[in-house]
Design a protein around this motif. Structure first.
Motif, PDB file in Angstrom:
ATOM      1  N   MET A 523       0.832  -1.198   0.000  1.00  0.00           N
ATOM      2  CA  MET A 523       0.000   0.000   0.000  1.00  0.00           C
ATOM      3  C   MET A 523       0.870   1.254   0.000  1.00  0.00           C
ATOM      4  N   LEU A 524       1.936   1.254   0.828  1.00  0.00           N
ATOM      5  CA  LEU A 524       2.816   2.415   0.892  1.00  0.00           C
ATOM      6  C   LEU A 524       3.622   2.583  -0.397  1.00  0.00           C
ATOM      7  N   ALA A 525       4.047   1.475  -0.971  1.00  0.00           N
ATOM      8  CA  ALA A 525       4.811   1.546  -2.220  1.00  0.00           C
ATOM      9  C   ALA A 525       3.959   2.108  -3.350  1.00  0.00           C
ATOM     10  N   GLY A 526       2.641   1.987  -3.257  1.00  0.00           N
ATOM     11  CA  GLY A 526       1.753   2.523  -4.278  1.00  0.00           C
ATOM     12  C   GLY A 526       1.530   4.015  -4.157  1.00  0.00           C
ATOM     13  N   GLY A 527       2.190   4.657  -3.206  1.00  0.00           N
ATOM     14  CA  GLY A 527       2.089   6.099  -3.072  1.00  0.00           C
ATOM     15  C   GLY A 527       1.016   6.570  -2.133  1.00  0.00           C
ATOM     16  N   ASN A 528       0.321   5.645  -1.460  1.00  0.00           N
ATOM     17  CA  ASN A 528      -0.748   6.021  -0.539  1.00  0.00           C
ATOM     18  C   ASN A 528      -0.124   6.281   0.841  1.00  0.00           C
ATOM     19  N   ARG A 529       0.348   7.516   1.070  1.00  0.00           N
ATOM     20  CA  ARG A 529       1.052   7.845   2.306  1.00  0.00           C
ATOM     21  C   ARG A 529       0.059   8.289   3.370  1.00  0.00           C
ATOM     22  N   PRO A 530      -0.027   7.561   4.497  1.00  0.00           N
ATOM     23  CA  PRO A 530      -0.890   7.990   5.599  1.00  0.00           C
ATOM     24  C   PRO A 530      -0.150   9.011   6.466  1.00  0.00           C
ATOM     25  N   ASP A 531      -0.873   9.601   7.392  1.00  0.00           N
ATOM     26  CA  ASP A 531      -0.243  10.502   8.360  1.00  0.00           C
ATOM     27  C   ASP A 531       0.417   9.723   9.494  1.00  0.00           C
ATOM     28  N   VAL A 532      -0.181   8.593   9.845  1.00  0.00           N
ATOM     29  CA  VAL A 532       0.329   7.768  10.940  1.00  0.00           C
ATOM     30  C   VAL A 532       0.073   6.302  10.594  1.00  0.00           C
ATOM     31  N   VAL A 533       0.999   5.429  11.025  1.00  0.00           N
ATOM     32  CA  VAL A 533       0.819   3.983  10.881  1.00  0.00           C
ATOM     33  C   VAL A 533       0.733   3.377  12.284  1.00  0.00           C
ATOM     34  N   LEU A 534      -0.340   2.639  12.561  1.00  0.00           N
ATOM     35  CA  LEU A 534      -0.470   1.872  13.799  1.00  0.00           C
ATOM     36  C   LEU A 534      -0.116   0.428  13.477  1.00  0.00           C
ATOM     37  N   MET A 535       0.987  -0.064  14.055  1.00  0.00           N
ATOM     38  CA  MET A 535       1.584  -1.335  13.628  1.00  0.00           C
ATOM     39  C   MET A 535       1.499  -2.379  14.736  1.00  0.00           C
ATOM     40  N   ASP A 536       0.810  -3.494  14.455  1.00  0.00           N
ATOM     41  CA  ASP A 536       0.881  -4.650  15.355  1.00  0.00           C
ATOM     42  C   ASP A 536       2.281  -5.243  15.251  1.00  0.00           C
ATOM     43  N   VAL A 537       2.745  -5.882  16.289  1.00  0.00           N
ATOM     44  CA  VAL A 537       4.107  -6.422  16.295  1.00  0.00           C
ATOM     45  C   VAL A 537       4.119  -7.911  15.984  1.00  0.00           C
ATOM     46  N   ASN A 538       3.251  -8.653  16.644  1.00  0.00           N
ATOM     47  CA  ASN A 538       3.276 -10.111  16.530  1.00  0.00           C
ATOM     48  C   ASN A 538       2.344 -10.549  15.402  1.00  0.00           C
ATOM     49  N   MET A 539       2.879 -10.558  14.166  1.00  0.00           N
ATOM     50  CA  MET A 539       2.095 -10.964  13.001  1.00  0.00           C
ATOM     51  C   MET A 539       2.822 -12.096  12.276  1.00  0.00           C
ATOM     52  N   PRO A 540       2.075 -13.026  11.685  1.00  0.00           N
ATOM     53  CA  PRO A 540       2.730 -14.077  10.893  1.00  0.00           C
ATOM     54  C   PRO A 540       3.380 -13.475   9.650  1.00  0.00           C
ATOM     55  N   GLY A 541       4.363 -14.168   9.143  1.00  0.00           N
ATOM     56  CA  GLY A 541       5.067 -13.640   7.979  1.00  0.00           C
ATOM     57  C   GLY A 541       5.982 -12.513   8.379  1.00  0.00           C
ATOM     58  N   LEU A 542       5.776 -11.350   7.796  1.00  0.00           N
ATOM     59  CA  LEU A 542       6.595 -10.183   8.095  1.00  0.00           C
ATOM     60  C   LEU A 542       6.049  -9.502   9.348  1.00  0.00           C
ATOM     61  N   GLY A 543       6.786  -9.601  10.456  1.00  0.00           N
ATOM     62  CA  GLY A 543       6.332  -9.037  11.717  1.00  0.00           C
ATOM     63  C   GLY A 543       6.364  -7.524  11.708  1.00  0.00           C
ATOM     64  N   GLY A 544       5.835  -6.940  12.797  1.00  0.00           N
ATOM     65  CA  GLY A 544       5.734  -5.490  12.860  1.00  0.00           C
ATOM     66  C   GLY A 544       7.081  -4.798  12.853  1.00  0.00           C
ATOM     67  N   CYS A 545       8.074  -5.305  13.594  1.00  0.00           N
ATOM     68  CA  CYS A 545       9.395  -4.668  13.631  1.00  0.00           C
ATOM     69  C   CYS A 545      10.067  -4.735  12.260  1.00  0.00           C
TER      70      CYS A 545
END
Length: 616
Positions: A523-545
């Protein structure tokens, strides 16, 4: 010298040593080798008695059986040495010597030769004594026992004397006494020498038994300590995982309760019911946090971050936090700070405030309406004493002995919220800081006084800065957008995304959702820049960190977007990992709307994060 006298000396010595070793074995049955040596000495004493009676009893008994008993006694020394080393007893090897002796006694030629009998008896004894010596001298894993090597050396010397006596018996004709025993002085001296060496080895063995018992006790203590530490670690790990698992569904309950309590479309009754749900959710959250804190304290993993603290301001601010609850019950709340109180001390403000709030919170809970609560603080010899005094009902006598234990609650407290963990956590934190917390009756016997005593060293006051010659330019932080924000929520659980979306939409923010780190990057690579990102940490695959690090590595403004971790992991290591990955803030689950708004505002005014290079 006379051989019967030597036999009497050997018999009495062997009986004494055997009795001592059997007594030691009876006290500690784990040391079976002491029994082997004790039995060997008793058998040897009986054999010496039979040898001394030669001429008065048949040769079958005084020669064949008596010497077979001596060989068996020597073999038991070997068996005991092997058992001491935690090896198999070697009973088959132990039976060879007596069997060889008895087989040789069946020959008339052998029985007629005193030299042959002396050589074979000496050789068998030397072999068994030498084997026993080797068991004590061979390399050994585990605890170092100082007497072990000495026992081995003395036994080796005894084996050498026995071997020399046997060889000399062939080279030098033996004189016989009237009863048929060897009468040569050199033979008697060699016999006496090896008996004394065996005696010395047996005495050293008593010391060795004590050393082994001490080593085993130390090993057992270390093993028990290791098991306790492992159990604590497992408990901490379990509670950490359970805390995270509880926070996820609790995040949904508490989050949606906050939304419903603020929904103008609902009636007053429905909003009141939602506030009850919210309060219950906060209570469950408080218990979850208490359990996790208690696990850390008990495991010795409570991290402290001491810093300079303005004592008076800190205590006043802490009391102010509890003031609304006291006011709601019409309680009088006062602060009494002694004139000699250290103005600044070095302390962990978070944990110190946690302890004081636990004590003040209990005072508010248990003090009836219209009562009084006071906080008094004094300093003396590098320690600070803080008393929390109330006019409540006091602590029941049956509860006082276990007041600072887990889940300790007295009778009559069923209607009062709490888990019974606050005082246990306070006591654990105080101990971790080198202090303690105690309880006593209040003034005039009414109420309670909880005293927190901590070694908080005084910190020199900072120098008063001189006014600058010219006003220094004040850096102006980038102002947060006045209108609604565009916020990207990244979380793999749909319920968490729904809760955050509902909470933020109350403030009119525009929301985008991503169910994974990969989806957020796309989504970010497509140019859709938000003002803030709320990021979960413990996610499968690519984690939040990892996702945050990749965002920081992007070129241009997109790589500087504020990122706030929203996670069920709330310990210091997790927060530090989020910061290291390039995140600007941290909010624990369940999400509190006020804290979330404050963290977003803070992140929007921080300087842009520097770009980060991904590790190759």
């Amino acid at each position: 010298m006379h051989t019967p006298a030597i036999a009497l000396f050997a018999m009495s010595t062997a009986l004494s040593l055997g009795a001592v070793q059997l007594w030691l074995w009876a006290r500690n049955r784990d040391q079976r080798w002491l029994a082997d040596w004790g039995i060997a000495h008793v058998i040897g004493a009986v054999a010496m008695l039979l040898l001394g009676a030669r001429g008065a009893i048949p040769d079958l008994v005084s020669i064949s059986i008596a010497n077979a008993m001596l060989q068996f006694a020597a073999s038991l020394l070997y068996v005991g040495a092997r058992r001491f080393e935690d090896r198999s007893a070697g009973l088959a090897v132990a039976a060879i010597g007596p069997a060889v002796w008895l087989a040789a006694c069946s020959s008339d030629t052998f029985m007629a030769s005193l030299e042959a009998r002396a050589f074979l008896a000496s050789a068998i004894g030397a072999i068994y004594t030498g084997l026993a010596a080797w068991e004590f001298l061979r390399p050994r894993a585990g605890a170092v026992l100082p007497s072990r090597g000495a026992v081995g050396l003395v036994l080796a010397a005894a084996a050498a004397v026995l071997a020399g006596r046997g060889l000399a018996s062939i080279a030098i004709p033996l004189q016989q006494l009237e009863n048929g025993l060897p009468g040569a002085d050199w033979f008697t001296i060699a016999t006496a020498a090896q008996l004394m060496m065996r005696t010395a080895a047996s005495l050293l063995l008593v010391s060795l038994a004590a050393e082994l018992a001490e080593a085993r006790a130390s090993a057992s203590l270390a093993a028990n300590t290791a098991r306790a530490e492992e159990a604590n670690a497992q408990k901490t790990l379990f509670l950490t995982h359970m805390s995270h698992e509880l926070r996820s569904p609790l995040n949904t309950v508490l989050g949606l309760a906050q939304v419903l309590a603020r929904d103008a479309a609902l009636g007053d009754a429905q909003r009141a019911q939602a506030r009850v749900i919210e309060q219950a959710g906060r209570h469950v959250l408080a218990i979850t946090n208490d359990l996790l804190d208690l696990a850390r304290v008990e495991a010795g993993r409570m991290e402290l971050a001491p810093t300079a603290v303005d004592t008076r301001v800190f205590l006043a601010d802490t009391v102010a936090l509890i003031a609304p609850q006291a006011t709601a019950k019409a309680l009088t709340l006062s602060v009494d700070l002694a004139d000699g109180l250290s103005p600044m001390v070095r302390a962990d403000p978070v944990r110190l405030r946690q302890m004081l709030l636990n004590l003040l919170g209990n005072a508010v809970k248990f003090t009836p309406t219209g009562g009084r609560i006071a906080l008094a603080a004094t300093s003396c010899a590098g320690r600070i004493r803080i008393d929390v005094i109330d006019t409540g009902p006091g602590v029941a006598a049956e509860l006082q002995a276990r007041l600072f234990q887990d889940f300790a609650r007295g009778r009559g407290t069923a209607g009062i919220e709490g888990s019974g963990l606050g005082l246990a956590i306070t006591a654990g934190l105080a101990s971790a800081m080198g202090g303690d917390v105690t309880h006593g009756p209040g003034p005039g016997g009414q109420g309670s006084v909880f005293t927190l005593s901590l070694p908080l060293p005084a910190v020199p006051l900072p120098p008063v800065p001189l006014p600058p010659a010219a006003p220094a330019p004040v850096p102006v932080a980038e102002a947060a957008p006045a209108g609604p924000l565009h916020i990207l929520i990244v979380d793999d659980l749909a319920s968490n995304r729904q809760v955050l979306e509902a909470l933020l939409m109350l403030a009119g923010h525009r929301i985008s959702l991503a169910a994974s780190g990969e989806a957020a990057l796309a989504m970010l690579a497509g140019g859709n820049r938000p003002d803030v990102v709320l990021m979960d940490v413990n996610m499968p695959g690519l984690g939040g960190c990892a996702t945050a690090a990749r965002i920081r590595a992007m070129q241009g403004p997109i790589g500087q977007v504020p990122i706030i971790a929203v996670t069920g992991h709330t310990d210091a290591a997790e927060i530090a990992a989020c910061r290291a990955a390039g995140m600007d803030g941290h909010v624990g689950k369940p999400v509190d709307l006020a804290l979330l708004r404050a963290e977003i505002e803070a992140a929007m005014t921080r300087p842009p994060a520097p770009p980060m290079a991904l590790a190759g």
